[in-house]
Design a protein around this motif. Structure first.
Motif, PDB file in Angstrom:
ATOM      1  N   LYS A 185      -5.868 -15.615 -21.119  1.00 54.22           N
ATOM      2  CA  LYS A 185      -7.266 -15.196 -20.919  1.00 54.22           C
ATOM      3  C   LYS A 185      -8.183 -16.116 -21.704  1.00 54.22           C
ATOM      4  O   LYS A 185      -7.843 -16.537 -22.807  1.00 54.22           O
ATOM      5  N   ARG A 187     -10.637 -16.256 -24.061  1.00 57.99           N
ATOM      6  CA  ARG A 187     -11.402 -15.464 -25.023  1.00 57.99           C
ATOM      7  C   ARG A 187     -12.210 -16.364 -25.954  1.00 57.99           C
ATOM      8  O   ARG A 187     -12.638 -15.971 -27.017  1.00 57.99           O
ATOM      9  N   GLY A 213     -12.374 -17.039 -15.990  1.00 60.92           N
ATOM     10  CA  GLY A 213     -11.875 -16.355 -17.181  1.00 60.92           C
ATOM     11  C   GLY A 213     -10.429 -16.657 -17.525  1.00 60.92           C
ATOM     12  O   GLY A 213      -9.836 -15.996 -18.366  1.00 60.92           O
ATOM     13  N   GLN A 214      -9.853 -17.687 -16.871  1.00 61.37           N
ATOM     14  CA  GLN A 214      -8.449 -17.990 -17.154  1.00 61.37           C
ATOM     15  C   GLN A 214      -8.258 -19.443 -17.602  1.00 61.37           C
ATOM     16  O   GLN A 214      -8.908 -20.360 -17.090  1.00 61.37           O
ATOM     17  N   GLU A 255      -0.945 -14.734 -26.721  1.00 67.19           N
ATOM     18  CA  GLU A 255      -1.236 -14.508 -25.297  1.00 67.19           C
ATOM     19  C   GLU A 255      -0.050 -14.779 -24.384  1.00 67.19           C
ATOM     20  O   GLU A 255      -0.157 -14.613 -23.164  1.00 67.19           O
TER      21      GLU A 255
END
Ligand SMILES: Cc1cc2nc3c(=O)[nH]c(=O)nc-3n(C[C@H](O)[C@H](O)[C@H](O)COP(=O)(O)OP(=O)(O)OC[C@H]3O[C@@H](n4cnc5c(N)ncnc54)[C@H](O)[C@@H]3O)c2cc1C
Length: 387
Positions: A185, A187, A213-214, A255
């Motif tokens: 992700k 972030r 978002g990836q 992650e």
């Protein structure tokens, strides 16, 4: 002519397309139960770009580029010390190039053949026997069938190669590095950049996957093991090898999904790519490593050339010889070039890391574009204007 292709990856699907176009009957067996998922980014240019153009899929690929404008090499504080800019990349390539997810290309290839070619997912070879007139194969479900020819396009750890030419160790040039890759992700509010951060014996790379978002994390580490860790131990191996690493590495590890891609970095070097009625294509016979950034391109070029040779009069032996004569020297040259970079990709000492930073700073300049261009051998191997 009925031709079995083991492996529905880039080489296998491209070959299936061109065999069909040239009036032959390919059948593909692909080990995975469906088109593969996940994946990593690739640079795409030269021969691969030319073959994709001739297949009519280039617009689809051009429409889904990775949102990356520059490649940054970071220091311990996470600041860029060297940068490969689009302008420099243009000078190196002197032709069209795109960055893509590997899966974007595989999906496009699959769509190009799925209506015309029989593809059996979740199937693999367990035995191959050759006679004067046929190749008799046994599949892993016990089924048996005869084909005129067999092409192993089943990747770096090719099953076909193992069954027909012998164990991998005889052909693999292991480079002392393993790599792992998985989606994470975003972030961090990541920009349009691919960032590399290196410490002795390990390197972390992050870039956007193109999915909102990836990001993709790519982790490389030095080791003398010649096999990747089994799936259930992969996270443990990464955690040990990347413990205490700076930059955003701890959160990259946090992650990591339960199951992810991990493999050895190796080149496959073979004196002959065919035996009797069996030939190899792509990484199975000529893996160059990710460092060459041309595995996909040469896999597509090889598949195109093999189909072209098989469509000519003169039988499969002449065709296989012609294919090898056209492709093997080109692959061997790129392997030699990539070796220089691959051996210095993950330095093992602090001094090595400092030298690498310095060298990248020096080399990422317009003045070195011609050197980089020559070093990688980025030109297409396909004759212009021919189909
Ligand atoms: C991290 C990374 C980055 C890379 N970056 C680039 C890049 O920038 N540019 C570039 O051009 N190349 C790049 N490459 C290399 C490129 O991905 C390969 O060279 C290319 O995918 C080779 O295609 P292939 O079809 O020969 O093999 P693969 O893509 O490996 O496909 C082999 C297929 O065979 C199937 N298979 C395996 N075993 C069997 C079996 N027993 N039976 C049936 N099917 C089987 C597999 O599931 C797979 O679908 C990169 C590679 C990696 C790992």
């Amino acid at each position: 002519m009925r031709i079995l292709i083991s492996g529905g990856g880039v080489a296998g699907l491209t070959l299936a397309y061109w065999l069909r176009r040239r009036g032959m009957e390919p059948v593909v067996v692909e080990r995975s139960p469906h088109g593969r998922l996940g994946g990593y980014g690739i640079d795409f240019f030269g021969s691969g770009y030319d073959v994709a153009t001739r297949m009519g899929i280039i617009d689809r690929l051009e429409a889904r580029p990775l949102p990356v404008d520059s490649v940054d090499f970071l220091d311990a504080a996470g600041r860029p010390t060297a940068r490969l800019t689009p302008a420099l990349l243009d000078r190196i390539m002197r032709g069209p190039h795109i960055a893509l997810m590997h899966t974007t290309l595989e999906e496009a290839l699959l769509d190009a053949v799925r209506d015309d070619v029989e593809i059996r997912f979740g199937r693999s070879l367990s035995e191959v026997r050759q006679s004067e007139s046929a190749v008799d194969v046994t599949f892993d479900d016990g089924g048996r069938e005869s084909f005129d020819l067999l092409v192993g396009a089943d990747g770096i750890h090719s099953r076909t190669r193992e069954l027909v030419f012998g164990a991998e160790a005889a052909y693999a040039r292991y480079l002392g590095v393993h790599l792992a890759s998985y989606p994470i992700k975003d972030r961090y509010g990541w920009g349009r950049v691919r960032a590399h951060y290196t410490e002795p014996g390990r390197q972390a790379v992050v870039y956007p996957s193109g999915e909102p978002g990836q990001l993709v994390a790519l982790l490389l580490f030095t080791t003398q093991d010649t096999r990747p860790a089994p799936r259930e131990r992969r996270f443990e191996v990464l955690r040990d090898r990347f413990a205490g690493m700076g930059w955003i590495t701890p959160s990259l590890l946090e992650e990591a999904p339960e199951s992810f891609f991990m493999d050895v970095m190796a080149q496959i070097v073979m004196p002959a790519w065919h035996r009797g009625r069996v030939a190899l294509a792509g990484d199975a016979c000529g893996c160059m490593t990710m460092v060459s950034a041309q595995g996909v391109s040469m896999a597509m070029a090889g598949a195109y050339v093999l189909a072209e040779e098989l469509s000519r009069e003169g039988g499969h032996e002449r065709a296989f010889r012609g294919y090898q004569a056209r492709m093997l020297p080109e692959v061997a040259r790129r392997q030699r070039n990539a070796l220089v970079f691959a051996r210095s990709l993950v330095p093992e000492t602090p001094a090595g890391v400092r030298t690498q930073r310095l060298l990248s700073k020096v080399i990422m300049r317009n003045a070195f574009a011609a050197v980089l261009r020559r070093q990688f051998g980025v030109d297409s191997v396909l004759p212009r204007g021919e189909e």
